[in-house]
Design a protein around this motif. Structure first.
Motif, PDB file in Angstrom:
ATOM      1  N   ASN A  42       0.820  -1.215   0.000  1.00 25.65           N
ATOM      2  CA  ASN A  42       0.000   0.000   0.000  1.00 25.65           C
ATOM      3  C   ASN A  42       0.850   1.260   0.000  1.00 25.65           C
ATOM      4  N   LEU A  43       2.004   1.212   0.673  1.00 24.59           N
ATOM      5  CA  LEU A  43       2.908   2.359   0.650  1.00 24.59           C
ATOM      6  C   LEU A  43       3.467   2.574  -0.752  1.00 24.59           C
ATOM      7  N   LEU A  44       3.747   1.474  -1.445  1.00 23.17           N
ATOM      8  CA  LEU A  44       4.247   1.560  -2.819  1.00 23.17           C
ATOM      9  C   LEU A  44       3.204   2.169  -3.744  1.00 23.17           C
ATOM     10  N   ILE A  45       1.950   1.780  -3.549  1.00 19.48           N
ATOM     11  CA  ILE A  45       0.859   2.365  -4.342  1.00 19.48           C
ATOM     12  C   ILE A  45       0.771   3.864  -4.095  1.00 19.48           C
ATOM     13  N   THR A  46       0.841   4.274  -2.830  1.00 19.79           N
ATOM     14  CA  THR A  46       0.744   5.689  -2.475  1.00 19.79           C
ATOM     15  C   THR A  46       1.897   6.491  -3.061  1.00 19.79           C
ATOM     16  N   LEU A  47       3.123   5.970  -2.934  1.00 14.76           N
ATOM     17  CA  LEU A  47       4.297   6.664  -3.465  1.00 14.76           C
ATOM     18  C   LEU A  47       4.246   6.764  -4.981  1.00 14.76           C
ATOM     19  N   THR A  48       3.730   5.719  -5.624  1.00 17.57           N
ATOM     20  CA  THR A  48       3.616   5.730  -7.080  1.00 17.57           C
ATOM     21  C   THR A  48       2.663   6.815  -7.546  1.00 17.57           C
ATOM     22  N   VAL A  49       1.524   6.918  -6.880  1.00  8.44           N
ATOM     23  CA  VAL A  49       0.537   7.938  -7.239  1.00  8.44           C
ATOM     24  C   VAL A  49       1.109   9.336  -7.023  1.00  8.44           C
ATOM     25  N   ILE A  50       1.836   9.516  -5.920  1.00  5.74           N
ATOM     26  CA  ILE A  50       2.398  10.838  -5.618  1.00  5.74           C
ATOM     27  C   ILE A  50       3.486  11.225  -6.617  1.00  5.74           C
ATOM     28  N   SER A  51       4.327  10.254  -7.008  1.00  2.55           N
ATOM     29  CA  SER A  51       5.504  10.561  -7.824  1.00  2.55           C
ATOM     30  C   SER A  51       5.204  10.702  -9.312  1.00  2.55           C
ATOM     31  N   ASP A  52       4.128  10.107  -9.792  1.00  2.00           N
ATOM     32  CA  ASP A  52       3.817  10.139 -11.220  1.00  2.00           C
ATOM     33  C   ASP A  52       2.701  11.151 -11.483  1.00  2.00           C
ATOM     34  N   SER A  53       3.019  12.195 -12.199  1.00  3.56           N
ATOM     35  CA  SER A  53       2.029  13.241 -12.481  1.00  3.56           C
ATOM     36  C   SER A  53       0.878  12.734 -13.348  1.00  3.56           C
ATOM     37  N   HIS A  54       1.125  11.652 -14.117  1.00  5.76           N
ATOM     38  CA  HIS A  54       0.061  11.086 -14.946  1.00  5.76           C
ATOM     39  C   HIS A  54      -1.048  10.452 -14.101  1.00  5.76           C
ATOM     40  N   LEU A  55      -0.718  10.157 -12.848  1.00  2.08           N
ATOM     41  CA  LEU A  55      -1.691   9.520 -11.947  1.00  2.08           C
ATOM     42  C   LEU A  55      -2.368  10.536 -11.029  1.00  2.08           C
ATOM     43  N   HIS A  56      -2.148  11.807 -11.276  1.00  2.00           N
ATOM     44  CA  HIS A  56      -2.783  12.834 -10.451  1.00  2.00           C
ATOM     45  C   HIS A  56      -4.196  13.101 -10.953  1.00  2.00           C
TER      46      HIS A  56
END
Length: 312
Positions: A42-56
């Motif tokens: 779940n932490l990996l999912i959260t970090l991925t969403v935060i770090s990738d602007s395409h997922l904003h």
């Protein structure tokens, strides 16, 4: 039967899944592994969403909040169980037990609300695509999260306050691996009618209302998808809500299993195992469901971990 005032109760005893000492190392290893997978995934999912602007986008914003909620639920229950097994001490303080009850109610209710909000997001995206960015604007998304948190906190408050009014018998053993509201009420020597009514009312509202919202959203989604002429268009529309549908099925399916298990069985061990399926398993599997079934998430995860783009 001798009664003790609630103010004199200093601790309860969590009996866990079994009292067999030979199984304790296995249970410790199993729960430690599940907890680490839950937190890391779940932490990996959260970090991925935060770090990738395409997922904003609203969908991934809600997903990151769901992942955070899953971490909170697991952290509320599992670490204390692991400490108890490691130290061979089954006790938990009265305050700690009350906090577990409160946080499980808050984060469990928040997960219910988030799943309903995510279903609403998919409904707007598929049924009203031209107005999606206008309706699901950042301010509205944040408002939905804050409103969900407020509602679940308001729901948990009266339960916690009513537990404070209870007197407990000399038997303070909770046949569970965490302090569950229903189990604490059963240990009381006070009149628990109001507590039971409040508990059943809260369960009905916080399970029934979000579920009805999810069912309504998916009814509208399926109706809209069926009107799409091209097969590729239907598949693309279905794929945007497939992961969420699996998460909803897992969460409510295990929740229903807990309810049926407690209704048909008086076995404390079976009820504890059933609750594990509700409070541990969905939180662990959610990251896998979203990462394996969602192409955008797979690509972003691969790039975050390896620094290289995802290749099919």
């Amino acid at each position: 039967m001798e009664l003790t005032n609630q103010t004199t109760v200093s601790e309860f005893f969590l009996m866990g899944l079994t009292d067999d000492p030979k199984l304790q190392p296995l249970i410790f290893s199993l729960f430690l592994s599940m907890y680490l997978v839950t937190v890391f995934g779940n932490l990996l999912i959260t970090l991925t969403v935060i770090s990738d602007s395409h997922l904003h986008t609203p969908m991934y914003f809600f997903l990151s909040n769901l992942s955070f909620t899953d971490i909170c639920i697991s952290t509320t229950t599992i670490p204390k169980m692991l400490v108890n097994i490691q130290t061979q001490d089954q006790s938990i303080t009265y305050t700690g037990c009350l906090l577990q009850v409160s946080f499980v109610l808050i984060f469990g209710g928040l997960e219910n609300c988030l799943l309903a909000v995510m279903a609403y997001d998919r409904y707007v995206a598929i049924c009203h695509p031209l107005r999606y960015t206008v309706i699901m604007n950042p301010q509205y998304c944040i408002l939905l999260i804050l409103l969900s948190l407020l509602i679940t906190t308001v729901n948990a408050l009266p339960h916690s306050l009513m537990v404070l009014q209870l007197s407990f018998c000399t038997d303070l053993e909770i046949p569970h691996f965490f302090c569950e509201l229903a189990q604490m009420i059963k240990l009381s020597c006070s009149d628990i009618l109001i507590n039971s009514l409040l508990m059943h009312l809260g369960t009905t509202i916080f399970a029934g209302v979000p579920l009805c919202g999810i069912i309504f959203s998916y009814t509208q989604i399926v109706s809209s998808i069926m009107r799409i002429q091209s097969v590729s268009g239907r598949y693309k529309a279905f794929s945007t809500c497939g992961s969420h549908f699996l998460v909803v099925s897992l969460f409510y399916g295990t929740g229903l299993g807990v309810y049926l298990s407690s209704a048909v069985s008086d076995s404390s061990i079976k009820n504890a195992v059933a609750s594990m399926m509700y409070i541990v398993i969905p939180q662990m599997l959610n990251p896998f469901i979203y990462s394996l079934r969602n192409k955008e998430m797979r690509e972003s995860l691969t790039y975050l971990i390896t620094g290289k783009p995802f290749l099919l």
